[in-house]
Design a protein around this motif. Structure first.
Motif, mmCIF file in Angstrom:
data_model
loop_
_atom_site.group_PDB
_atom_site.id
_atom_site.type_symbol
_atom_site.label_atom_id
_atom_site.label_comp_id
_atom_site.label_asym_id
_atom_site.label_seq_id
_atom_site.Cartn_x
_atom_site.Cartn_y
_atom_site.Cartn_z
ATOM 1 N N THR A 17 0.835 -1.198 0.000
ATOM 2 C CA THR A 17 0.000 0.000 0.000
ATOM 3 C C THR A 17 0.872 1.252 0.000
ATOM 4 O O THR A 17 0.773 2.087 -0.897
ATOM 5 N N VAL A 18 1.757 1.346 1.007
ATOM 6 C CA VAL A 18 2.672 2.493 1.049
ATOM 7 C C VAL A 18 3.876 2.229 0.143
ATOM 8 O O VAL A 18 4.305 3.095 -0.613
ATOM 9 N N ILE A 104 -6.940 2.225 4.453
ATOM 10 C CA ILE A 104 -6.581 1.875 3.079
ATOM 11 C C ILE A 104 -5.617 0.693 3.074
ATOM 12 O O ILE A 104 -4.629 0.682 3.821
ATOM 13 N N ASP A 105 -5.932 -0.301 2.241
ATOM 14 C CA ASP A 105 -5.132 -1.533 2.215
ATOM 15 C C ASP A 105 -5.257 -2.160 0.815
ATOM 16 O O ASP A 105 -6.321 -2.092 0.201
ATOM 17 N N ASP A 106 -4.183 -2.803 0.358
ATOM 18 C CA ASP A 106 -4.253 -3.454 -0.955
ATOM 19 C C ASP A 106 -4.871 -4.845 -0.860
ATOM 20 O O ASP A 106 -5.240 -5.430 -1.877
ATOM 21 N N ASN A 107 -4.982 -5.365 0.371
ATOM 22 C CA ASN A 107 -5.411 -6.740 0.543
ATOM 23 C C ASN A 107 -6.909 -6.821 0.835
ATOM 24 O O ASN A 107 -7.400 -6.260 1.812
ATOM 25 N N GLU A 108 -7.607 -7.539 -0.026
ATOM 26 C CA GLU A 108 -9.060 -7.600 0.080
ATOM 27 C C GLU A 108 -9.513 -8.241 1.391
ATOM 28 O O GLU A 108 -10.465 -7.785 2.027
ATOM 29 N N PHE A 109 -8.775 -9.270 1.814
ATOM 30 C CA PHE A 109 -9.126 -9.932 3.065
ATOM 31 C C PHE A 109 -9.087 -8.949 4.226
ATOM 32 O O PHE A 109 -9.997 -8.899 5.063
ATOM 33 N N GLU A 110 -8.034 -8.127 4.290
ATOM 34 C CA GLU A 110 -7.895 -7.160 5.395
ATOM 35 C C GLU A 110 -9.008 -6.118 5.337
ATOM 36 O O GLU A 110 -9.565 -5.731 6.365
ATOM 37 N N ARG A 111 -9.322 -5.660 4.139
ATOM 38 C CA ARG A 111 -10.394 -4.661 3.998
ATOM 39 C C ARG A 111 -11.723 -5.240 4.485
ATOM 40 O O ARG A 111 -12.468 -4.593 5.207
ATOM 41 N N ASP A 112 -11.980 -6.495 4.080
ATOM 42 C CA ASP A 112 -13.247 -7.120 4.481
ATOM 43 C C ASP A 112 -13.292 -7.350 5.984
ATOM 44 O O ASP A 112 -14.333 -7.181 6.611
ATOM 45 N N GLU A 113 -12.158 -7.734 6.548
ATOM 46 C CA GLU A 113 -12.121 -7.981 8.005
ATOM 47 C C GLU A 113 -12.479 -6.694 8.741
ATOM 48 O O GLU A 113 -13.281 -6.688 9.675
ATOM 49 N N ASP A 125 -9.481 0.690 -1.269
ATOM 50 C CA ASP A 125 -8.498 -0.172 -1.906
ATOM 51 C C ASP A 125 -7.265 0.665 -2.252
ATOM 52 O O ASP A 125 -7.397 1.795 -2.731
ATOM 53 N N ALA A 126 -6.074 0.100 -2.005
ATOM 54 C CA ALA A 126 -4.835 0.841 -2.292
ATOM 55 C C ALA A 126 -4.764 1.258 -3.772
ATOM 56 O O ALA A 126 -4.053 2.196 -4.120
ATOM 57 N N ALA A 127 -5.505 0.555 -4.635
ATOM 58 C CA ALA A 127 -5.510 0.928 -6.050
ATOM 59 C C ALA A 127 -6.100 2.322 -6.259
ATOM 60 O O ALA A 127 -5.856 2.975 -7.271
ATOM 61 N N GLU A 128 -6.881 2.799 -5.276
ATOM 62 C CA GLU A 128 -7.530 4.114 -5.405
ATOM 63 C C GLU A 128 -6.649 5.247 -4.893
ATOM 64 O O GLU A 128 -7.104 6.396 -4.818
ATOM 65 N N ILE A 129 -5.430 4.944 -4.532
ATOM 66 C CA ILE A 129 -4.623 5.911 -3.793
ATOM 67 C C ILE A 129 -4.413 7.241 -4.534
ATOM 68 O O ILE A 129 -4.302 8.294 -3.912
ATOM 69 N N GLY A 130 -4.423 7.178 -5.853
ATOM 70 C CA GLY A 130 -4.221 8.393 -6.638
ATOM 71 C C GLY A 130 -5.402 9.353 -6.577
ATOM 72 O O GLY A 130 -5.244 10.553 -6.766
ATOM 73 N N GLU A 131 -6.596 8.821 -6.333
ATOM 74 C CA GLU A 131 -7.802 9.673 -6.390
ATOM 75 C C GLU A 131 -8.331 10.072 -5.019
ATOM 76 O O GLU A 131 -9.221 10.908 -4.917
ATOM 77 N N ILE A 132 -7.764 9.440 -3.991
ATOM 78 C CA ILE A 132 -8.373 9.589 -2.668
ATOM 79 C C ILE A 132 -8.473 11.042 -2.208
ATOM 80 O O ILE A 132 -9.475 11.471 -1.639
ATOM 81 N N SER A 133 -7.433 11.824 -2.503
ATOM 82 C CA SER A 133 -7.424 13.201 -1.993
ATOM 83 C C SER A 133 -8.469 14.078 -2.681
ATOM 84 O O SER A 133 -8.775 15.162 -2.220
#
Lengths: 345, 86
Positions: A17-18, A104-113, A125-133
């Motif tokens: 993610t980072v 924010i996390d790239d791992n779906e399992f962690e996000r769901d947990e 999702d870490a894939a969204e990191i560019g748009e988050i701001s």
């Protein structure tokens, strides 16, 4: 749940993610795109950042430090426990409610947990990191002076909290050691952004939840029929900034329309001090004092503050209560607070 | 049954008394002392007392029961807890 509510703290995962790859497997040599930019942008907006990562704590923090990013993260929680537990601990340490926290996390399992265990936390999702701001929930309506210093203020808060936990005396004695100085002053044009921010950011210590738009607030400053005060707090750990609001409508009686205290300074007696001020102002003018109170899911502490300051319920309509100060004395401020009180507007 | 209740009440009183003695650093405290008048409790501390009772006895104090009177002595707090616990 109003999802347009602003985010106060974004919690980052680290591996994937980072930075690219997994640190313990030799990865992490490069930051992922947009990460540095996002961190700096959010920091400048007064949004706090933290970490929930399954990693070796020391190694992970040293690695962040090597990118020059260590200072941006408060209360990092790096351990092998479920991330929902880490986020809960972070929320508690920072004194921010879960509904104002994002993860924010790239791992779906962690996000769901996290989503499953803490449905109030917003998850990305870490894939969204560019748009988050760009997202509205990461864009405060105003960037105030207080927002620019928010990270330092939280750091001072953490120091204070640690001192409190290790303090051997009573809670009141601890407050005495802080050397708190509270200044109550009429709201000015320069305060308006912070006033607005307090009305929309504060949920737990808000007596009515009324929000006013910018023009309404400006009109209240000039109003002959209102007393509108803003409270600034500092102590030996640092400046806490502008932390409270008191709006009184002057009529046959004085009536408190708004009493707000920043959650950051909870349990330091600021709500009670503002009420003491209101009681004293009404008494100077020979008026009775009433207060409007609107019950919400979060503001029970404020109700208790009123009742314990000597207010009684005099009427109830739906979820709106009218309280009245039932005692005749002129209360003094608590001994742990040095107060600069403004008597006249 | 009555005896059992009496015992429970004593335990409640004892627990509250301990909390105040510890927090206020006093060795002796009468359960009938008016805590506000004696200066032991200000409104900030009263708030902590509400939260303490709720946590220690796993109760939720209804809105109507939150007032200075109910928190003005250890005995009154114990009465309150007992009333809510039923």
């Amino acid at each position: 749940m109003a999802r347009e509510e602003k985010i106060k703290c974004l919690v980052f995962d680290l591996d994937g993610t980072v930075w690219h790859g997994v640190l313990s497997e030799g990865g992490g040599s490069e930051l992922r795109p947009h990460v540095r930019e996002l961190i700096k942008t959010l920091d400048s907006r007064g949004i706090i950042m933290s970490i929930a990562s399954k990693n070796d704590g020391e190694a992970a923090l040293a690695h962040l430090e090597s990118f020059g990013l260590g200072e941006y993260f408060l209360c990092p929680n790096i351990s092998w426990q479920p991330k929902s537990e880490s986020i809960k601990a972070i929320a508690e340490e920072l004194g921010i409610k879960l509904g104002s926290i994002a993860f924010i996390d790239d791992n779906e399992f962690e996000r769901d947990e996290v989503s499953f265990a803490l449905p109030d936390v917003r998850v990305y999702d870490a894939a969204e990191i560019g748009e988050i701001s760009e997202r509205p929930e990461f864009n405060p309506v105003f960037i105030t002076e207080d927002a620019k210093h928010r990270r330092e203020m939280y750091i001072a808060d953490i120091g204070r909290k640690k001192a409190e936990q290790s303090y051997a005396g009573s809670a009141d004695e601890f407050l005495l050691t802080l050397g708190m100085h509270l200044e109550l002053a009429p709201v000015t044009e320069d305060d308006l952004k912070r006033v607005y921010e307090l009305t929309v950011r504060t949920h737990q210590l808000n007596s009515t939840g009324y929000t006013y738009d910018y023009d309404e607030l400006r009109a209240l400053i000039g109003s002959e029929n209102h007393i509108f005060l803003i409270a600034s707090l500092r102590d030996r750990y640092g400046d806490s900034g502008k932390v409270g609001l008191l709006l009184i409508e002057k009529g046959e009686k004085y009536r408190i329309k708004l009493l707000i205290v920043s959650c950051r300074v909870m349990s330091r007696g600021i709500g009670t001090a503002l009420l003491t001020c209101a009681i004293r102002l009404a008494a100077y003018d020979g008026k009775k004092l009433e207060a409007e109170f609107k019950e919400t899911e979060h503001n029970r502490i404020m109700y208790i503050t009123y009742k314990m300051a000597g207010f009684d319920e005099i009427s109830e309509k739906d979820d709106e209560l009218l309280l009245e100060y039932a005692e005749n004395d002129m209360p003094n401020y608590a001994n742990y607070l040095d107060v600069d009180e403004i008597k006249e507007k | 049954m009555i005896e059992y209740k009496g015992e429970m009440k004593m335990e409640i009183t004892e627990k509250i008394l301990e909390f105040f003695k510890k927090e206020k650093k006093v060795k002796e405290l009468d359960i009938d002392t008016d805590l506000f008048a004696a200066g032991y409790v200000n409104s900030l501390f009263a708030l902590q007392a509400v939260l303490f009772l709720e946590k220690a006895f796993k109760i939720k104090i209804p809105r109507k029961e939150i007032n200075k009177e109910n928190f003005s002595s250890v005995r009154k707090m114990a009465d309150l807890v007992e009333r809510i616990k039923g």
